[in-house]
Each structure stands twice: as C-alpha cells, then as structure tokens.
Design a protein around this motif. Sequence first.
Motif, PDB file in Angstrom:
ATOM      1  N   GLU A 272       0.816  -1.211   0.000  1.00  0.00           N
ATOM      2  CA  GLU A 272       0.000   0.000   0.000  1.00  0.00           C
ATOM      3  C   GLU A 272       0.854   1.266   0.000  1.00  0.00           C
ATOM      4  OE1 GLU A 272      -3.403   2.160   2.815  1.00  0.00           O
ATOM      5  OE2 GLU A 272      -2.458   0.269   3.440  1.00  0.00           O
ATOM      6  N   LYS A 273       1.924   1.284   0.785  1.00  0.00           N
ATOM      7  CA  LYS A 273       2.774   2.462   0.866  1.00  0.00           C
ATOM      8  C   LYS A 273       3.483   2.731  -0.452  1.00  0.00           C
ATOM      9  CE  LYS A 273       4.627   5.875   3.143  1.00  0.00           C
ATOM     10  NZ  LYS A 273       3.796   7.036   3.550  1.00  0.00           N
ATOM     11  N   ALA A 274       3.930   1.686  -1.139  1.00  0.00           N
ATOM     12  CA  ALA A 274       4.617   1.865  -2.421  1.00  0.00           C
ATOM     13  C   ALA A 274       3.667   2.465  -3.452  1.00  0.00           C
ATOM     14  CB  ALA A 274       5.164   0.524  -2.913  1.00  0.00           C
ATOM     15  N   ARG A 275       2.426   1.946  -3.527  1.00  0.00           N
ATOM     16  CA  ARG A 275       1.476   2.495  -4.500  1.00  0.00           C
ATOM     17  C   ARG A 275       1.135   3.951  -4.166  1.00  0.00           C
ATOM     18  NH1 ARG A 275      -1.349  -0.900  -7.750  1.00  0.00           N
ATOM     19  NH2 ARG A 275      -1.495  -2.532  -6.142  1.00  0.00           N
ATOM     20  N   GLU A 276       1.030   4.228  -2.860  1.00  0.00           N
ATOM     21  CA  GLU A 276       0.751   5.609  -2.442  1.00  0.00           C
ATOM     22  C   GLU A 276       1.897   6.544  -2.846  1.00  0.00           C
ATOM     23  OE1 GLU A 276       0.231   8.099   1.732  1.00  0.00           O
ATOM     24  OE2 GLU A 276      -0.189   5.943   1.715  1.00  0.00           O
ATOM     25  N   ASN A 277       3.147   6.113  -2.676  1.00  0.00           N
ATOM     26  CA  ASN A 277       4.289   6.939  -3.069  1.00  0.00           C
ATOM     27  C   ASN A 277       4.324   7.164  -4.570  1.00  0.00           C
ATOM     28  OD1 ASN A 277       5.201   7.182  -0.439  1.00  0.00           O
ATOM     29  ND2 ASN A 277       6.616   5.441  -0.575  1.00  0.00           N
ATOM     30  N   ILE A 278       3.978   6.124  -5.341  1.00  0.00           N
ATOM     31  CA  ILE A 278       3.949   6.259  -6.804  1.00  0.00           C
ATOM     32  C   ILE A 278       2.903   7.283  -7.222  1.00  0.00           C
ATOM     33  CG2 ILE A 278       3.385   5.051  -8.952  1.00  0.00           C
ATOM     34  CD1 ILE A 278       4.525   2.483  -7.617  1.00  0.00           C
ATOM     35  N   THR A 279       1.720   7.170  -6.633  1.00  0.00           N
ATOM     36  CA  THR A 279       0.636   8.100  -6.964  1.00  0.00           C
ATOM     37  C   THR A 279       1.004   9.529  -6.567  1.00  0.00           C
ATOM     38  OG1 THR A 279      -0.984   6.335  -6.635  1.00  0.00           O
ATOM     39  CG2 THR A 279      -1.800   8.595  -6.606  1.00  0.00           C
ATOM     40  N   ASN A 280       1.611   9.698  -5.393  1.00  0.00           N
ATOM     41  CA  ASN A 280       2.003  11.040  -4.947  1.00  0.00           C
ATOM     42  C   ASN A 280       3.073  11.639  -5.849  1.00  0.00           C
ATOM     43  OD1 ASN A 280       0.231  10.938  -2.798  1.00  0.00           O
ATOM     44  ND2 ASN A 280       1.762  10.241  -1.320  1.00  0.00           N
ATOM     45  N   ALA A 281       3.989  10.807  -6.336  1.00  0.00           N
ATOM     46  CA  ALA A 281       5.025  11.310  -7.252  1.00  0.00           C
ATOM     47  C   ALA A 281       4.406  11.862  -8.526  1.00  0.00           C
ATOM     48  CB  ALA A 281       6.012  10.184  -7.581  1.00  0.00           C
ATOM     49  N   ILE A 282       3.361  11.198  -9.006  1.00  0.00           N
ATOM     50  CA  ILE A 282       2.706  11.650 -10.237  1.00  0.00           C
ATOM     51  C   ILE A 282       1.864  12.897  -9.983  1.00  0.00           C
ATOM     52  CG2 ILE A 282       0.976  11.029 -11.976  1.00  0.00           C
ATOM     53  CD1 ILE A 282       1.960   8.151 -11.761  1.00  0.00           C
ATOM     54  N   THR A 283       1.067  12.889  -8.918  1.00  0.00           N
ATOM     55  CA  THR A 283       0.193  14.040  -8.661  1.00  0.00           C
ATOM     56  C   THR A 283       0.991  15.297  -8.325  1.00  0.00           C
ATOM     57  OG1 THR A 283      -0.046  13.259  -6.379  1.00  0.00           O
ATOM     58  CG2 THR A 283      -1.778  12.668  -7.932  1.00  0.00           C
ATOM     59  N   SER A 284       2.041  15.162  -7.540  1.00  0.00           N
ATOM     60  CA  SER A 284       2.825  16.346  -7.162  1.00  0.00           C
ATOM     61  C   SER A 284       3.553  16.936  -8.364  1.00  0.00           C
ATOM     62  CB  SER A 284       3.833  15.977  -6.070  1.00  0.00           C
ATOM     63  OG  SER A 284       4.768  15.009  -6.535  1.00  0.00           O
ATOM     64  N   THR A 285       3.879  16.102  -9.340  1.00  0.00           N
ATOM     65  CA  THR A 285       4.588  16.584 -10.526  1.00  0.00           C
ATOM     66  C   THR A 285       3.635  17.159 -11.563  1.00  0.00           C
ATOM     67  OG1 THR A 285       6.290  14.892 -10.194  1.00  0.00           O
ATOM     68  CG2 THR A 285       6.194  15.925 -12.367  1.00  0.00           C
ATOM     69  N   CYS A 286       2.450  16.558 -11.683  1.00  0.00           N
ATOM     70  CA  CYS A 286       1.560  16.901 -12.804  1.00  0.00           C
ATOM     71  C   CYS A 286       0.367  17.765 -12.424  1.00  0.00           C
ATOM     72  CB  CYS A 286       1.036  15.613 -13.449  1.00  0.00           C
ATOM     73  SG  CYS A 286       2.318  14.525 -14.099  1.00  0.00           S
ATOM     74  N   ASN A 287       0.201  18.106 -11.135  1.00  0.00           N
ATOM     75  CA  ASN A 287      -1.027  18.800 -10.749  1.00  0.00           C
ATOM     76  C   ASN A 287      -1.139  20.212 -11.311  1.00  0.00           C
ATOM     77  OD1 ASN A 287       0.879  20.030  -9.181  1.00  0.00           O
ATOM     78  ND2 ASN A 287      -0.038  19.474  -7.207  1.00  0.00           N
ATOM     79  N   LYS A 288      -0.031  20.763 -11.808  1.00  0.00           N
ATOM     80  CA  LYS A 288      -0.087  22.107 -12.388  1.00  0.00           C
ATOM     81  C   LYS A 288      -0.150  22.090 -13.911  1.00  0.00           C
ATOM     82  CE  LYS A 288       2.208  24.426  -8.513  1.00  0.00           C
ATOM     83  NZ  LYS A 288       3.338  25.301  -8.093  1.00  0.00           N
ATOM     84  N   ILE A 289      -0.155  20.898 -14.514  1.00  0.00           N
ATOM     85  CA  ILE A 289      -0.289  20.790 -15.977  1.00  0.00           C
ATOM     86  C   ILE A 289      -1.782  20.750 -16.282  1.00  0.00           C
ATOM     87  CG2 ILE A 289       0.315  19.455 -18.023  1.00  0.00           C
ATOM     88  CD1 ILE A 289       2.643  18.273 -16.493  1.00  0.00           C
ATOM     89  N   ARG A 290      -2.360  21.874 -16.653  1.00  0.00           N
ATOM     90  CA  ARG A 290      -3.813  22.030 -16.709  1.00  0.00           C
ATOM     91  C   ARG A 290      -4.484  21.152 -17.757  1.00  0.00           C
ATOM     92  NH1 ARG A 290      -5.666  27.642 -17.808  1.00  0.00           N
ATOM     93  NH2 ARG A 290      -7.670  26.760 -17.166  1.00  0.00           N
ATOM     94  N   ASP A 291      -3.820  20.864 -18.835  1.00  0.00           N
ATOM     95  CA  ASP A 291      -4.462  20.132 -19.927  1.00  0.00           C
ATOM     96  C   ASP A 291      -4.161  18.639 -19.899  1.00  0.00           C
ATOM     97  OD1 ASP A 291      -1.839  20.355 -20.547  1.00  0.00           O
ATOM     98  OD2 ASP A 291      -2.112  21.570 -22.353  1.00  0.00           O
ATOM     99  N   LEU A 292      -3.571  18.147 -18.807  1.00  0.00           N
ATOM    100  CA  LEU A 292      -3.306  16.714 -18.680  1.00  0.00           C
ATOM    101  C   LEU A 292      -4.577  16.022 -18.187  1.00  0.00           C
ATOM    102  CD1 LEU A 292      -1.102  14.538 -18.908  1.00  0.00           C
ATOM    103  CD2 LEU A 292      -0.581  14.935 -16.496  1.00  0.00           C
ATOM    104  N   VAL A 293      -5.031  15.015 -18.936  1.00  0.00           N
ATOM    105  CA  VAL A 293      -6.286  14.342 -18.618  1.00  0.00           C
ATOM    106  C   VAL A 293      -6.050  13.074 -17.797  1.00  0.00           C
ATOM    107  CG1 VAL A 293      -8.447  13.438 -19.556  1.00  0.00           C
ATOM    108  CG2 VAL A 293      -7.193  15.219 -20.807  1.00  0.00           C
TER     109      VAL A 293
END
Length: 553
Positions: A272-293
């Motif tokens: 569970e922790k590994a999947r959470e870290n993977i998801t956080n890495a993606i969201t923290s990097t991409c949350n400001k890319i407005r047109d990413l679906v």
Amino acid sequence: MASTSKDIPTSAKPENVPDDLEPGACTESILNPTDSFEEFATEMSSSLEERKTLTAKSSTISEIQSEIGESSKETLRETKSSDNLQSKDESMSASASSTNIADENGEDTDGEREDYLHSPELVNKEKHVFILSTAGKPIYSRYGNEDKLAGLCGVIQALVSVVEEQNQDILRSISTKDCKAIFLVKGPLILVAVSKSNESEPQLVLQLTYAFNQIVSVLTLTQLNRIFEQRRNYDLRRLLSGAERLIDHLLIFMEKDPAFLLGAVRCLPLPEKARENITNAITSTCNKIRDLVFAILIAGNQLITLVRMKKYTLHPSDIHLLFNLVRSSESFKTAESWTPICLPKFDATGFLHGHVSYISEDCQACLLLLTVQRDAFFPLSQAKHTIAEKLRRSNCLVAINDALNRNKELPTTNPLKHIGIPEIRHFMYKCKSTAQLFSSDPISLDRLQDYRLRHKEGGDIMEKKIEKLSDMDYVRNYRKFCSQIHCSSTPAKLIFRSNSHDTVLAWVTNGFELYVTFDPLMEKDHAIRAVDRLLHWIKKEEERIFIMHAPTF
C-alpha cells in the motif's frame, strides 16, 4: 468412486459470508465499471439502422478544452495524422480503386482461389476473424492473404445484404455441428468470427467489438465514417498499414487473459505504501499541468496507478487497448514517443495526445501521459523524468520489479500457498464496483510470449495431453460458466459442478464475481466453506491487490 457431474444454478449464497464483505470495493472508482455483457445486450437489441449508422456522442475532448479555456483554439478532433487523411483520400483517383480490383481478381483463376480456401494456411484453425467493408472490400484476416480472400469477403457481404434487404433483419450467426460464425455490423464495417472454440456468442461479439474499437483507436470514428461516406469502395488497408499487428496481438491477448472475459482490469499487486508513493510522485509533478487528462503507469499488462482529471474516468476496454498498444510496440522501450491515441469509450470522435515512455532501463513500467494539447511533448517529457527520479529515490522501482518478477516472499506471488486451502487449484475474482480483477496465477508474460510464437507458426487445432493446467487453460474452462452467469434470459447466481476431473464453483453477487476450481468430487458444503476463507483472505490483502483510491489532479 464413480464420477458425478452436477450443474446446479441457484440463487442461494454461502451462509458463512457476511453481507458487507466485498473485497476490493471503495467509495470511488478510477474506472468506469460498466458491465461488458450489459453492453452486449444493448448491441444485440439495436436496430438495423442503428447498426449501419454509427453516431458518436458529444465530444468529451471538446468539453475538456472548453473547461480549461481552450475552446477558442482548434479542436483536437483532427490531429496532424488525421488532418492528412482527408487530403490522402482526395488525392486517390478512381483509377487506383480500379487497379485494386484488378489486383484482387487479376491472375488467380477461380480454381486457384477455391484451392486457397482449402489450404493449410486457412483450414483447421480454432478461430478465424475477418473484417471487411460493407462494400465487400477485405480489410483484415487473422490468417492468410486478404487479397486472395476477396471472393470469400464478397460472399460474406452478400449474406449480410440478403438478410438486410429481403428480411429487414440483421444476420447474427450461422451454426453448424462443430463450428459457428458470428457476424457484427458496425457502421461501414462487417466483422466475422468463425470459431470452433467453446466461446459463446456474446463472448465472440465482445471480441469483434474490441477489434472494431482497435480500428477506431487508430483512425477515430469520425474519420472512419467520413472515409466511407465519400468512397464506399475505399480500401481501408491504406490507412491501417502497420496496424495489423495491433489487431493480431489483441486477438491473442483476449483469448488468454480473463480481464477481457470479465470486463475488468488486472492491477499489479504492490504494498500500500509503495502504490501511495507512486501516486504522490505523479500528482505532485503533474497537478499544475492544466491540460493533462490522464497519467497512467502500467507494467506487464497490469495497472499500477491511474491519476485523472476530475469528473473523467476510463472504461476497462480503453485500458486494454492501451495495454495492447504498449505490448505491441517495441519502439516505446528505446525512446520517448509522442503519439495520437483515440480511446473509443472515452471519446470516439478525436485523439488524445500521449507521451509514452518506459520509466527507466532497469524497470519495465511504462508511463502514459495523455493530454488534449498537441504540442505538450516537452513539458510532459520533463514531467516524466521528474517522476522517474522521485520513484527511484523512494525505492518504488524496486517494489515494481519485485512484483513483476514475482518475488517469492510476496503473499500475492503464490496466493494459494498463503491462503492455506490445498483443495483450491485456481481462482479469479472481480470486484464489480471498481472493475478490478485478481487471480491466483497471474498471466505469465513468458508463457504469453511462447503462445505468440507458437501462434505465428499456425494456430492450428491440436490434440495434446496436458500434464499441468496453466492459468490460460483455466480461463478456457471458465468460459461456459461465465456464459451461464451472464445469460440474458436465465442468468444463474451460483453454479456448482463436480466430476472426476475437477470441481468448479461460479458465483456472482451485486458486489463481486468469483470463479474457483477445486480438486475433483468435492462436496458443495466443503467448497462453500473454502470460498468463505478465500474471500476473507482477499479482503485482508485488498490494499495490496487492488487500487483502493481514485486520485485526481
């Protein structure tokens, strides 16, 4: 002891299973859990006119563009590749079509064409798939040469047309003693499956629908309709050149992976922790890319995580097409790619643009970043490198590799050993609310590759003694039970069959679908108690087995 065989459909449920036990369920799903067999029922109830005229729903891509303030810009219904389709089509003269007809009917005599239909290249196949236009033009054949099958395609087209014109009806199937031919008319295309397998009509129609969606994924439904509106006799192979391998791989993939059979997606089991870290890495990097679906990380035809724009989800069949694209394209392993991708269930009218690349050379996880912006390659490339670095620092790549390599210390590598029910030989479980699947023996990529190599050599029907059943063999055995469970007229809730070879229990509830194979001649009460223990184990391990959260940007 004499063997017994029992098929007992019943609405009863095992008594020891609490009502609230639904392993894998969560409040919000990352996937659209629409049932594939419900879609089949809709497909079969459609009228002749609806089948022949496919109209796409309103464009989801245009809606997203409007929301992010891009409505004044050029819409993405046409990408650079699709922009060129119109000009290509207009530049082709009528003489080109005449040349095609001459090529197809040129030097081969009627006798030679008849002999070819009886050649080893075509006969004795367990399943054949043909795709042709409503004008009778061959588009795809699973085996053989399409040009040499032009006469056969003409016969198929004539059969469909006669039923339509004389009876105002739709030709659905033709059955013989040991073979069945299933027909599916989708807009300007006719798709046919000729099968000697134990697959039911709904299962074959589902496979033909996937093949159609694979074509739409390359062209978009808008372009497909436009092409045949302008030239009914057009040879679609001109635009699908190179895409045949996608259909080839998809047909093989569908036969062997239960995810297609159940309309679900297999997730890579991770802590569970590994999947959470993977998801956080993606969201923290991409949350400001407005047109990413969508940001999707996959490995070995399994979903690791999916981060999405709010309000939008993906259908399992769109995920399967993405799996097939990645597995069929070796070029993704060597370089970052920028490719238009149409996801038919999400929006059949236009392309999303995908940045596709593997995370690193030492990890076979592939990252897909899907956007509505056609010129976003460089920002997404930078985002990919940032994500890869974060995953390496948090040791997530090691966790992914351990899961892919099936580290023996992980409880999900050999779940039957950890569950401690020796009578269970195999199982597969689908959580219906999230459309996610888990089985006791995940599809081995090596075995699938071996099957592909054998398939290239013929795909003939072979009688051989099987010393030990693989996961693929169990999937084949489950087909008839799945067909009974999803029968539109008299569906069964629980099926129990016991004989001298094995014992199979199939059970469907509002929350899940379960198929289990036990040792031979097992008593029903004993099997139900074993299923109770199995469901409790899946519930215990659900955070590792399934994606339990639906992250958004």
